[in-house]
Design a protein around this motif. Structure first.
Motif, mmCIF file in Angstrom:
data_model
loop_
_atom_site.group_PDB
_atom_site.id
_atom_site.type_symbol
_atom_site.label_atom_id
_atom_site.label_comp_id
_atom_site.label_asym_id
_atom_site.label_seq_id
_atom_site.Cartn_x
_atom_site.Cartn_y
_atom_site.Cartn_z
ATOM 1 N N GLU A 28 20.155 8.367 59.617
ATOM 2 C CA GLU A 28 21.589 8.104 59.751
ATOM 3 C C GLU A 28 22.414 9.231 59.125
ATOM 4 O O GLU A 28 23.256 9.818 59.775
ATOM 5 N N GLU A 29 22.186 9.497 57.837
ATOM 6 C CA GLU A 29 22.936 10.530 57.118
ATOM 7 C C GLU A 29 21.989 11.274 56.189
ATOM 8 O O GLU A 29 21.025 10.700 55.696
ATOM 9 N N THR A 30 22.301 12.545 55.936
ATOM 10 C CA THR A 30 21.502 13.312 54.982
ATOM 11 C C THR A 30 22.390 13.779 53.833
ATOM 12 O O THR A 30 23.580 14.040 54.019
ATOM 13 N N TYR A 31 21.784 13.884 52.666
ATOM 14 C CA TYR A 31 22.484 14.299 51.455
ATOM 15 C C TYR A 31 21.626 15.310 50.710
ATOM 16 O O TYR A 31 20.396 15.309 50.831
ATOM 17 N N GLU A 32 22.273 16.139 49.920
ATOM 18 C CA GLU A 32 21.575 17.072 49.045
ATOM 19 C C GLU A 32 21.668 16.541 47.626
ATOM 20 O O GLU A 32 22.748 16.215 47.152
ATOM 21 N N ALA A 33 20.525 16.447 46.966
ATOM 22 C CA ALA A 33 20.497 15.939 45.597
ATOM 23 C C ALA A 33 19.736 16.918 44.717
ATOM 24 O O ALA A 33 18.737 17.498 45.141
ATOM 25 N N GLN A 96 28.118 8.353 45.641
ATOM 26 C CA GLN A 96 26.971 8.403 46.548
ATOM 27 C C GLN A 96 25.939 7.343 46.176
ATOM 28 O O GLN A 96 25.374 6.683 47.053
ATOM 29 N N ILE A 97 25.705 7.176 44.888
ATOM 30 C CA ILE A 97 24.739 6.168 44.435
ATOM 31 C C ILE A 97 25.208 4.773 44.836
ATOM 32 O O ILE A 97 24.419 3.945 45.296
ATOM 33 N N ALA A 98 26.507 4.508 44.705
ATOM 34 C CA ALA A 98 27.050 3.208 45.109
ATOM 35 C C ALA A 98 26.878 2.998 46.610
ATOM 36 O O ALA A 98 26.545 1.896 47.064
ATOM 37 N N PRO A 113 13.069 11.048 51.353
ATOM 38 C CA PRO A 113 13.226 12.495 51.145
ATOM 39 C C PRO A 113 12.695 13.252 52.359
ATOM 40 O O PRO A 113 11.599 12.977 52.845
ATOM 41 N N LEU A 114 13.487 14.190 52.858
ATOM 42 C CA LEU A 114 13.069 14.981 54.017
ATOM 43 C C LEU A 114 12.440 16.304 53.599
ATOM 44 O O LEU A 114 11.507 16.778 54.246
ATOM 45 N N SER A 115 12.962 16.913 52.533
ATOM 46 C CA SER A 115 12.382 18.178 52.079
ATOM 47 C C SER A 115 12.781 18.460 50.639
ATOM 48 O O SER A 115 13.776 17.941 50.140
ATOM 49 N N LEU A 130 19.426 8.727 54.454
ATOM 50 C CA LEU A 130 19.615 7.291 54.561
ATOM 51 C C LEU A 130 19.105 6.929 55.950
ATOM 52 O O LEU A 130 19.647 7.394 56.951
ATOM 53 N N ALA A 131 18.027 6.154 56.013
ATOM 54 C CA ALA A 131 17.338 5.958 57.285
ATOM 55 C C ALA A 131 17.011 4.497 57.538
ATOM 56 O O ALA A 131 16.958 3.683 56.620
ATOM 57 N N LYS A 132 16.791 4.203 58.812
ATOM 58 C CA LYS A 132 16.386 2.866 59.233
ATOM 59 C C LYS A 132 15.047 3.003 59.950
ATOM 60 O O LYS A 132 14.866 3.904 60.765
#
Length: 160
Positions: A28-33, A96-98, A113-115, A130-132
């Motif tokens: 759905e969405e990707t984030y950098e952490a 983001q955590i919320a 995690p993707l990478s 964030l995935a389903k």
């Protein structure tokens, strides 16, 4: 005057990739952490070692943790070497955590995690999605689409 950045340093260096995640989940969405690592973990990752194939992220007490990721012990490390499969804290903003907490609890989504990579500044980062989850029929559809794209490219190459 600042020196221009060499194009080689403007890229990110991918250390570990979870290729299976794109097949198993709808992203759905990707984030950098950011990720909290010890010194020997950073050295081990810089050597290109590490795996996130079976790992996932979870929210505990308002913090996001990367669980089940494997960063092997550093070969030149001494007795202060790290534990390979320990949970690692991910650095994200509270908003983001919320958002993650709400999506995981209410919508039944998963943090995958993707990478793991080093950015242009040399910092270790995790690309988090964030995935389903997909069911078996969705996976078959993905395989059919992938095979058709390959076949189409092969035909175009032969006739083009």
């Amino acid at each position: 005057m600042a020196r221009p950045v060499h194009p080689e340093f403007d890229k990110k260096k991918v250390v570990a990739e979870n290729r299976r995640a794109r097949f198993e989940y709808f992203i759905e969405e990707t984030y950098e952490a950011g990720i909290c690592l010890t010194g020997t973990e950073v050295k081990s990752l810089r050597f290109g070692e590490g795996s996130i194939a079976e790992s996932y992220a979870e929210v505990k007490n308002g913090e996001v943790w990367l669980v089940n990721s494997n960063v092997p012990e550093f070969s030149h490390g001494n007795r202060f070497n790290h534990v390979p499969k320990r949970p690692r804290k991910l650095l994200l903003k509270e908003r983001q955590i919320a958002k993650f907490t709400g999506a995981v609890e209410r919508k039944g989504m998963t943090l995958v995690p993707l990478s793991i990579y080093f950015n242009s500044r040399g910092r270790a980062k995790v690309e988090l999605a964030l995935a389903k989850g997909k069911n078996a029929a969705d996976k078959r559809t993905t395989i059919k689409e992938r095979d058709w794209k390959r076949e189409k490219a092969r035909i175009m190459k032969d006739h083009g």
